[in-house]
Design a protein around this motif. Structure first.
Motif, PDB file in Angstrom:
ATOM      1  N   PRO A  73       0.831  -1.209   0.000  1.00 58.17           N
ATOM      2  CA  PRO A  73       0.000   0.000   0.000  1.00 58.17           C
ATOM      3  C   PRO A  73       0.862   1.255   0.000  1.00 58.17           C
ATOM      4  CG  PRO A  73      -0.742  -1.574   1.670  1.00 58.17           C
ATOM      5  CD  PRO A  73       0.566  -2.074   1.159  1.00 58.17           C
ATOM      6  N   SER A  74       0.433   2.280  -0.726  1.00 56.16           N
ATOM      7  CA  SER A  74       1.182   3.534  -0.741  1.00 56.16           C
ATOM      8  C   SER A  74       1.001   4.252   0.583  1.00 56.16           C
ATOM      9  CB  SER A  74       0.702   4.423  -1.888  1.00 56.16           C
ATOM     10  OG  SER A  74      -0.647   4.782  -1.700  1.00 56.16           O
ATOM     11  N   ARG A  75       1.994   5.046   0.959  1.00 58.31           N
ATOM     12  CA  ARG A  75       1.883   5.773   2.208  1.00 58.31           C
ATOM     13  C   ARG A  75       0.870   6.908   2.065  1.00 58.31           C
ATOM     14  NH1 ARG A  75       4.686  10.659   2.186  1.00 58.31           N
ATOM     15  NH2 ARG A  75       5.999  10.998   0.345  1.00 58.31           N
ATOM     16  N   LYS A  76       0.364   7.355   3.185  1.00 55.22           N
ATOM     17  CA  LYS A  76      -0.610   8.439   3.202  1.00 55.22           C
ATOM     18  C   LYS A  76       0.114   9.770   3.441  1.00 55.22           C
ATOM     19  CE  LYS A  76      -4.087   5.651   2.682  1.00 55.22           C
ATOM     20  NZ  LYS A  76      -5.177   5.531   3.656  1.00 55.22           N
ATOM     21  N   VAL A  77      -0.279  10.782   2.687  1.00 57.80           N
ATOM     22  CA  VAL A  77       0.357  12.102   2.767  1.00 57.80           C
ATOM     23  C   VAL A  77      -0.647  13.108   3.320  1.00 57.80           C
ATOM     24  CG1 VAL A  77       1.499  13.942   1.471  1.00 57.80           C
ATOM     25  CG2 VAL A  77       1.831  11.556   0.804  1.00 57.80           C
ATOM     26  N   ARG A  88      -6.239  21.157  -4.673  1.00 58.97           N
ATOM     27  CA  ARG A  88      -6.481  20.255  -5.810  1.00 58.97           C
ATOM     28  C   ARG A  88      -5.214  20.080  -6.646  1.00 58.97           C
ATOM     29  NH1 ARG A  88     -11.675  22.883  -5.765  1.00 58.97           N
ATOM     30  NH2 ARG A  88     -10.907  24.469  -7.199  1.00 58.97           N
ATOM     31  N   ARG A  89      -4.480  21.154  -6.838  1.00 61.50           N
ATOM     32  CA  ARG A  89      -3.267  21.062  -7.656  1.00 61.50           C
ATOM     33  C   ARG A  89      -2.231  20.155  -6.992  1.00 61.50           C
ATOM     34  NH1 ARG A  89      -0.995  23.716 -11.927  1.00 61.50           N
ATOM     35  NH2 ARG A  89      -2.825  25.051 -12.106  1.00 61.50           N
ATOM     36  N   VAL A  90      -1.990  20.339  -5.688  1.00 59.41           N
ATOM     37  CA  VAL A  90      -0.980  19.498  -5.041  1.00 59.41           C
ATOM     38  C   VAL A  90      -1.492  18.064  -4.911  1.00 59.41           C
ATOM     39  CG1 VAL A  90      -1.558  19.772  -2.559  1.00 59.41           C
ATOM     40  CG2 VAL A  90       0.833  19.623  -3.286  1.00 59.41           C
ATOM     41  N   ARG A  91      -2.793  17.890  -4.807  1.00 62.95           N
ATOM     42  CA  ARG A  91      -3.331  16.529  -4.769  1.00 62.95           C
ATOM     43  C   ARG A  91      -3.069  15.808  -6.090  1.00 62.95           C
ATOM     44  NH1 ARG A  91      -9.027  14.632  -2.084  1.00 62.95           N
ATOM     45  NH2 ARG A  91      -8.684  12.399  -2.383  1.00 62.95           N
ATOM     46  N   GLN A  92      -3.197  16.515  -7.189  1.00 65.16           N
ATOM     47  CA  GLN A  92      -2.879  15.921  -8.489  1.00 65.16           C
ATOM     48  C   GLN A  92      -1.415  15.479  -8.535  1.00 65.16           C
ATOM     49  OE1 GLN A  92      -4.013  19.129 -11.133  1.00 65.16           O
ATOM     50  NE2 GLN A  92      -5.915  18.100 -11.693  1.00 65.16           N
ATOM     51  N   VAL A  93      -0.542  16.301  -7.972  1.00 62.33           N
ATOM     52  CA  VAL A  93       0.882  15.952  -7.930  1.00 62.33           C
ATOM     53  C   VAL A  93       1.089  14.679  -7.117  1.00 62.33           C
ATOM     54  CG1 VAL A  93       3.140  16.676  -7.062  1.00 62.33           C
ATOM     55  CG2 VAL A  93       1.693  18.313  -8.266  1.00 62.33           C
ATOM     56  N   LEU A  94       0.487  14.641  -5.938  1.00 58.86           N
ATOM     57  CA  LEU A  94       0.663  13.481  -5.063  1.00 58.86           C
ATOM     58  C   LEU A  94       0.140  12.207  -5.717  1.00 58.86           C
ATOM     59  CD1 LEU A  94      -0.443  15.075  -1.665  1.00 58.86           C
ATOM     60  CD2 LEU A  94       1.892  14.652  -2.447  1.00 58.86           C
ATOM     61  N   GLU A  95      -1.045  12.283  -6.291  1.00 58.62           N
ATOM     62  CA  GLU A  95      -1.620  11.104  -6.913  1.00 58.62           C
ATOM     63  C   GLU A  95      -0.831  10.704  -8.157  1.00 58.62           C
ATOM     64  OE1 GLU A  95      -5.675  12.354  -7.268  1.00 58.62           O
ATOM     65  OE2 GLU A  95      -6.172  11.763  -5.208  1.00 58.62           O
ATOM     66  N   GLY A  96      -0.227  11.705  -8.822  1.00 57.76           N
ATOM     67  CA  GLY A  96       0.636  11.390  -9.954  1.00 57.76           C
ATOM     68  C   GLY A  96       1.904  10.666  -9.541  1.00 57.76           C
ATOM     69  N   LEU A  97       2.305  10.852  -8.288  1.00 61.94           N
ATOM     70  CA  LEU A  97       3.466  10.147  -7.741  1.00 61.94           C
ATOM     71  C   LEU A  97       3.080   8.799  -7.138  1.00 61.94           C
ATOM     72  CD1 LEU A  97       5.262  13.136  -5.942  1.00 61.94           C
ATOM     73  CD2 LEU A  97       6.024  11.964  -8.024  1.00 61.94           C
ATOM     74  N   GLY A  98       1.805   8.440  -7.274  1.00 60.13           N
ATOM     75  CA  GLY A  98       1.356   7.166  -6.735  1.00 60.13           C
ATOM     76  C   GLY A  98       1.116   7.188  -5.241  1.00 60.13           C
ATOM     77  N   VAL A 133      -3.765  10.487  -0.342  1.00 63.44           N
ATOM     78  CA  VAL A 133      -3.965  11.626   0.551  1.00 63.44           C
ATOM     79  C   VAL A 133      -4.592  11.157   1.856  1.00 63.44           C
ATOM     80  CG1 VAL A 133      -5.202  13.814   0.837  1.00 63.44           C
ATOM     81  CG2 VAL A 133      -4.157  13.235  -1.365  1.00 63.44           C
ATOM     82  N   ALA A 134      -4.018  11.604   2.978  1.00 64.83           N
ATOM     83  CA  ALA A 134      -4.516  11.208   4.292  1.00 64.83           C
ATOM     84  C   ALA A 134      -5.831  11.911   4.612  1.00 64.83           C
ATOM     85  CB  ALA A 134      -3.486  11.532   5.364  1.00 64.83           C
ATOM     86  N   THR A 135      -6.728  11.197   5.239  1.00 71.98           N
ATOM     87  CA  THR A 135      -7.961  11.784   5.745  1.00 71.98           C
ATOM     88  C   THR A 135      -7.662  12.479   7.080  1.00 71.98           C
ATOM     89  OG1 THR A 135      -8.578   9.852   7.046  1.00 71.98           O
ATOM     90  CG2 THR A 135      -9.255   9.883   4.726  1.00 71.98           C
ATOM     91  N   PRO A 136      -8.573  13.319   7.576  1.00 69.02           N
ATOM     92  CA  PRO A 136      -8.358  13.893   8.908  1.00 69.02           C
ATOM     93  C   PRO A 136      -8.178  12.829   9.987  1.00 69.02           C
ATOM     94  CG  PRO A 136     -10.048  15.134   7.760  1.00 69.02           C
ATOM     95  CD  PRO A 136      -9.734  13.944   6.901  1.00 69.02           C
ATOM     96  N   THR A 137      -8.940  11.744   9.930  1.00 73.38           N
ATOM     97  CA  THR A 137      -8.796  10.669  10.919  1.00 73.38           C
ATOM     98  C   THR A 137      -7.402  10.061  10.860  1.00 73.38           C
ATOM     99  OG1 THR A 137     -11.167  10.158  10.854  1.00 73.38           O
ATOM    100  CG2 THR A 137      -9.689   8.423  11.649  1.00 73.38           C
ATOM    101  N   GLU A 138      -6.906   9.846   9.660  1.00 70.74           N
ATOM    102  CA  GLU A 138      -5.560   9.285   9.501  1.00 70.74           C
ATOM    103  C   GLU A 138      -4.500  10.273   9.966  1.00 70.74           C
ATOM    104  OE1 GLU A 138      -6.521   6.290   5.754  1.00 70.74           O
ATOM    105  OE2 GLU A 138      -6.059   8.417   5.377  1.00 70.74           O
TER     106      GLU A 138
END
Length: 311
Positions: free
Chosen positions: A4-8, A278-288, A291-296
């Motif tokens: 599993p990929s790490r959460k950011v 949204r822009r940085v989320r696209q970057v993160l998801e592009g790196l595989g 994104v961490a939820t508030p609970t995480e």
């Protein structure tokens, strides 16, 4: 089976105390604007919302708890995001003033600057022909001859004042010396892990934005804190996305928001904080990466929970 990929964790800093209203018509100033931007950022994927307040009449930064009270309940009711209150305020405020919102509201997280420094905003004077309010150029010019005071005594004062309310800290480190200051407080037992270390790149007076600067801060934090810290990174101005992208690829978490940069691409002002999320989320998801939820995020940072705050 694939690992599993790490959460950011994405932190979004909504308005801050650096930019002034004349710099962008989209900078949130009123309580309604701050709340709307914050809720939108959370909906876009920010797990943590870093919050400052402003005078709604002229946009001047304020640490009056009453100003925070005008938007904190609305944000809390509308989102599960972690609310992080500043103790930095602005470079021209005294520490007693800066502490008041965190002291009153006992948030899950509060920011804490880890050393005194020159904090130069005055170069922005040359980028704007006119200002809406007289305080804006005066405020920027004053930073030519101001030291943003965060002495050991100041840091101790904030840590001890909040010691009984369960608030943990986002330790803002603008240079490697600030990491060593944090290690000092860790050695004394005044802070405990997991440390939430926010490395700040690109403020005049702090460390720069070169890839070697980012790597050096990472290596230093690894050496000082081992695995007992969570590393996050922000880049000021046009360096926001390049620096956060580099840090994410190095195993870091990221911070964006109109406090740190007014832009959403070259020559294009960000109309909302959510646009940067949204822009940085696209970057993160592009790196595989996921994104961490508030609970995480709460679990990663060992936070007390949103039901334990005073708002």
């Amino acid at each position: 089976m694939a690992k599993p990929s790490r959460k950011v964790i994405i932190t979004c800093a909504i308005t801050g105390g650096i930019h002034t209203p004349s710099m962008s018509p989209h900078l949130p100033v009123t309580p309604d604007q701050i709340a709307e931007h914050a809720i939108g950022a959370a909906e876009a994927g920010a797990a943590i919302l870093h919050l400052h307040a402003r005078n709604p009449e002229d946009g001047r930064p304020t640490q009056d708890p009453g100003a925070f009270a005008r938007f904190l309940p609305r944000i809390k009711q509308s989102t599960d995001a972690v609310l992080n209150l500043t103790t930095g305020g602005s470079p021209v405020m005294q520490v007693e003033e800066r502490l008041q919102p965190a002291l009153k509201f006992a948030p899950e997280v509060a920011s804490l600057n880890m050393g005194s420094m020159n904090f130069g905003l005055f170069p922005m004077l040359g980028r704007y022909e006119k200002f809406q309010h007289a305080w804006e150029p005066e405020y920027l010019e004053k930073t030519r001859d101001v030291v943003f005071r965060n002495t050991f005594k100041d840091i101790e004062y904030i840590l001890q004042s909040c010691s009984d309310n369960g608030t943990r800290f986002e330790f803002e480190c603008y240079d490697t010396s600030h990491l060593y200051n944090l290690a000092h407080f860790l050695d004394r037992g005044l802070v405990t892990g997991p440390l939430f270390v926010q490395s700040v790149f690109g403020i005049l007076g702090g460390i720069g934005t070169h890839a070697e600067d980012v790597a050096h801060m990472r290596r230093t934090a690894d050496r000082l804190f081992g695995t007992d810290y969570v590393w996050s990174v922000l880049g000021a101005g046009r360096h926001q996305m390049p620096v956060t992208t580099l840090a994410a690829a190095m195993g870091g978490n990221v911070r964006v928001g109109l406090e740190d940069s007014l832009w959403d691409g070259p020559g294009r002002l960000a109309e909302t904080n959510a646009a940067q999320v949204r822009r940085v989320r696209q970057v993160l998801e592009g790196l595989g990466l996921e994104v961490a939820t508030p609970t995480e995020a709460r679990a990663m940072l060992a936070l007390k929970g949103g039901d334990q705050v005073n708002f």
